[in-house]
Design a protein around this motif. Structure first.
Motif, PDB file in Angstrom:
ATOM      1  N   PRO A   1     -67.379 116.961  22.691  1.00 26.35           N
ATOM      2  CA  PRO A   1     -68.834 116.735  22.705  1.00 26.35           C
ATOM      3  C   PRO A   1     -69.603 118.002  22.348  1.00 26.35           C
ATOM      4  CG  PRO A   1     -68.005 116.920  24.953  1.00 26.35           C
ATOM      5  CD  PRO A   1     -66.812 116.897  24.051  1.00 26.35           C
ATOM      6  N   PHE A   2     -70.706 117.841  21.621  1.00 24.62           N
ATOM      7  CA  PHE A   2     -71.553 118.978  21.284  1.00 24.62           C
ATOM      8  C   PHE A   2     -72.185 119.550  22.550  1.00 24.62           C
ATOM      9  CE2 PHE A   2     -72.673 117.909  16.561  1.00 24.62           C
ATOM     10  CZ  PHE A   2     -71.399 118.297  16.201  1.00 24.62           C
ATOM     11  N   ALA A   3     -72.501 120.854  22.512  1.00 23.99           N
ATOM     12  CA  ALA A   3     -73.045 121.518  23.700  1.00 23.99           C
ATOM     13  C   ALA A   3     -74.565 121.573  23.711  1.00 23.99           C
ATOM     14  CB  ALA A   3     -72.488 122.933  23.806  1.00 23.99           C
TER      15      ALA A   3
ATOM     16  N   MET B   1     -68.227 109.852  23.236  1.00 21.98           N
ATOM     17  CA  MET B   1     -67.504 111.124  23.340  1.00 21.98           C
ATOM     18  C   MET B   1     -67.741 111.762  24.701  1.00 21.98           C
ATOM     19  SD  MET B   1     -65.516 113.419  21.974  1.00 21.98           S
ATOM     20  CE  MET B   1     -65.527 113.347  20.172  1.00 21.98           C
ATOM     21  N   ALA B   2     -69.001 111.791  25.129  1.00 24.47           N
ATOM     22  CA  ALA B   2     -69.324 112.378  26.435  1.00 24.47           C
ATOM     23  C   ALA B   2     -68.655 111.597  27.561  1.00 24.47           C
ATOM     24  CB  ALA B   2     -70.839 112.393  26.630  1.00 24.47           C
ATOM     25  N   ILE B   3     -68.642 110.279  27.430  1.00 22.71           N
ATOM     26  CA  ILE B   3     -68.013 109.426  28.445  1.00 22.71           C
ATOM     27  C   ILE B   3     -66.514 109.688  28.529  1.00 22.71           C
ATOM     28  CG2 ILE B   3     -67.342 107.021  28.910  1.00 22.71           C
ATOM     29  CD1 ILE B   3     -70.169 106.211  27.978  1.00 22.71           C
ATOM     30  N   LEU B   4     -65.847 109.691  27.382  1.00 26.43           N
ATOM     31  CA  LEU B   4     -64.402 109.927  27.361  1.00 26.43           C
ATOM     32  C   LEU B   4     -64.064 111.244  28.046  1.00 26.43           C
ATOM     33  CD1 LEU B   4     -61.662 108.783  25.901  1.00 26.43           C
ATOM     34  CD2 LEU B   4     -62.011 110.776  24.455  1.00 26.43           C
ATOM     35  N   CYS B   5     -64.895 112.252  27.799  1.00 26.68           N
ATOM     36  CA  CYS B   5     -64.591 113.592  28.302  1.00 26.68           C
ATOM     37  C   CYS B   5     -64.974 113.790  29.763  1.00 26.68           C
ATOM     38  CB  CYS B   5     -65.261 114.643  27.425  1.00 26.68           C
ATOM     39  SG  CYS B   5     -64.486 114.785  25.806  1.00 26.68           S
ATOM     40  N   LEU B   6     -65.687 112.844  30.363  1.00 24.11           N
ATOM     41  CA  LEU B   6     -66.013 112.937  31.784  1.00 24.11           C
ATOM     42  C   LEU B   6     -65.262 111.911  32.631  1.00 24.11           C
ATOM     43  CD1 LEU B   6     -69.858 113.635  31.630  1.00 24.11           C
ATOM     44  CD2 LEU B   6     -68.094 115.185  32.472  1.00 24.11           C
ATOM     45  N   SER B   7     -64.508 111.033  31.992  1.00 27.92           N
ATOM     46  CA  SER B   7     -63.777 109.991  32.717  1.00 27.92           C
ATOM     47  C   SER B   7     -62.523 110.551  33.376  1.00 27.92           C
ATOM     48  CB  SER B   7     -63.384 108.854  31.766  1.00 27.92           C
ATOM     49  OG  SER B   7     -64.540 108.232  31.228  1.00 27.92           O
TER      50      SER B   7
END
Length: 556
Positions: free
Chosen positions: A271-273, A203-209
């Motif tokens: 992603p959770f904060a 999730m974190a990867i998808l949102c930073l790509s």
């Protein structure tokens, strides 16, 4: 007053092609999911246009357990900006099913400041979470398969494997499990567990790509564990990244929906904060900025978590900066930080508001450290008195920060025009970009200290022996210049959830480290952070139902 879902079900939704037309997006560029949802191609991102857009970040003071209404405020602000004639879009995270069926409910706003179709957004939506879950679990299967293999084994030491499976539901019984029972054919038994999908590194990867190639590279960089000889193993060593990226080929595209007042809304990633960056995808934000003059977005929990990570991780990674910050405050939260019990928050108490305003002061100072102008939004509730609101305003006047009262929950965009105008005023004072809290070349410990002291107000940072050992290992692997993503409770500025208000002279204890090498950040963990929440005593799921005609009730 009607419930959130009743309001949403009575809404007059426009066809998604009409919403796209507001952004000058042609119908043949839409991948439609019925009449009211669509995915958009990454080709719509234009960095030159995005640089001219006005990005507005919505964050909050330290929240009560029920939250302070950041999403409702974000949607209301977008509606308010549209009501005064601005070309605007709102960009938000997708809700996780765990909280939807747990205690917090949905995350599509509330009252007359909602994104719709609310039921779809809060449930399966366009399948992004499912795709992320499958990509995560594919890697888990490939790891176990390689450990079992007699011919292609990388020699992975099962005791060092960090990767867990995930599912998008609160299920505490899956936090710690033993897998591969059942004899030789079942694989190698090992201790493992499940994370909730929103806490997966995927999730974190998808949102930073930034695009598919970047996504694939990041997936390949996932740190899996070590071999028996101590060599680091990455997902690329398992040749996993191609298949994982293929599973995410549609999930990487932002979703377009609308607010109740038919303003374009991008809903993408979640992603959770308190364990990751806590904000929607870089791709959705940049697409919104490419297509609209004003873009409203939010970061999870309080400014100490969501906003700090938004600036130091997301903005640095994406090369963007908000031009104004809206800090959401509620009278009930200030009274809570002023010592009132949750059961007493509806009782008028201006003195408790004044006492709790120390928490507001700290968040204002944190935002000021980023050198971005702020507006305080009072998300007003029915029980709030004028005297209490004035007590809050007097604090903001000391800092020279404008205050606007939002009635978006009850009045939609009409109730947020004042907030919209205040934000336009703040944009006029914006500089050239934010100032980060630390330099990436700073030693890791120094980065942690700068965040803990500047943002939390801590006195010292104490690393456990385990954390020191792990940090040495991650620095040896070359991860020392990554940004940090401190995991701590959202309930306090400190790492002790019982310390409300503005704690002083406290220490932050880093008990261990995790690495999100694919996402590109190091995770110092303060306190006990759960990647798999549990359900409360009375889950929200108990109040939900669906009738013979498919009408859902109890979802909010």
């Amino acid at each position: 007053m009607l419930s959130d879902i009743e309001i949403a079900q009575k809404a007059k939704l426009h066809h998604i092609k009409e919403i796209a037309a507001q952004l000058n997006v042609a119908e043949d560029q839409l991948e439609q999911y019925g009449k009211h949802k669509a995915k958009l191609p990454l080709s719509l991102i234009d960095d030159e246009k995005a640089a001219k857009s006005n990005l507005i970040l919505v964050t909050a003071i330290t929240p009560t357990p029920a939250g302070e209404g950041k999403t409702t405020t974000s949607i209301g602000l977008a509606d308010g900006l549209a009501a005064i004639g601005k070309k605007v879009a709102v960009v938000l995270r997708e809700p996780s099913l765990g909280p939807v069926f747990g205690i917090k409910g949905g995350a599509a706003g509330g009252g007359y400041s909602q994104v719709v179709p609310m039921e779809d957004i809060n449930l399966h939506f366009t399948g992004d979470f499912s795709a992320i879950e499958k990509a995560n679990n594919l890697l888990a299967a490939l790891i176990d398969n390689n450990i079992q293999s007699k011919t292609r084994s990388l020699g992975i030491d099962p005791r060092t494997v960090l990767w867990k499976r995930c599912m998008d539901m609160n299920d505490r019984s899956l936090r710690k499990i033993v897998s591969a029972l059942g004899g030789k054919s079942g694989g190698i038994p090992m201790e493992t567990g499940f994370n909730i999908t929103a806490a997966s590194e995927i999730m974190a990867i998808l949102c930073l790509s930034n695009n598919l190639e970047d996504l694939k590279d990041r997936l390949g960089n996932i740190y899996v564990g070590d071999t028996f000889s101590g060599k680091a193993v990455y997902a690329r060593d398992l040749k996993a990244q191609g298949a994982m990226a293929a599973l995410l080929k549609d999930a990487i595209k932002p979703n377009l929906v609308q607010t109740l007042e038919n303003v374009p809304a991008f809903i993408h990633g979640g992603p959770f904060a308190n364990i990751a960056q806590g904000t929607n995808s870089v791709i959705a934000t940049k697409m919104g900025m490419s297509l609209a003059d004003y873009v409203v977005t939010e970061a999870g929990f309080g400014a100490d978590l969501g906003a700090e990570k938004f600036f130091n991780i997301k903005c640095r990674n994406a090369g963007i900066s908000p031009r104004a910050v809206v800090l959401v405050a509620t009278i009930r939260a200030l009274k809570y930080h002023g010592g009132k019990a949750l059961s007493e928050l509806k009782e008028p108490d201006a003195e408790a508001v004044k006492a709790g305003s120390e928490n507001l002061r700290k968040h204002l100072e944190t935002i000021a450290s980023f050198k971005v102008p702020a507006v305080v939004c009072v998300n007003r509730f029915q029980a709030d008195t004028d005297e209490e609101v004035e007590a809050l305003k007097s604090v903001c006047q000391e800092y020279g920060v404008e205050v606007a009262v939002s009635d978006g929950f009850v009045k939609g965009g009409e109730g947020t025009k004042g907030l919209a105008r205040a934000v336009i005023g703040a944009l006029g004072r914006s500089g050239e970009g934010f100032r980060p809290t630390y330099d990436l070349k700073d030693p890791v410990r120094e980065k942690i200290e700068k965040v803990c002291k500047t943002v939390y107000g801590a006195k010292y940072v104490i690393l456990s022996n385990k954390a020191k050992s792990q940090l040495r290992r991650f620095e040896e692997l070359g991860f020392g210049e990554l940004p940090i993503c401190i995991a701590k409770t959202q309930k306090s500025l400190s790492d002790d959830e019982k310390l409300l208000g503005r704690p002083v002279n406290f220490d932050i204890h880093i008990r261990e480290f995790e690495i999100a090498a694919g996402a590109g950040f190091l995770i110092p963990i303060a306190g006990n952070i759960l990647r798999m929440p549990g359900l409360p005593g009375i889950p929200s799921a108990e109040g939900m139902d669906i009738d013979a005609n498919g009408n859902i009730s109890g979802l909010s």
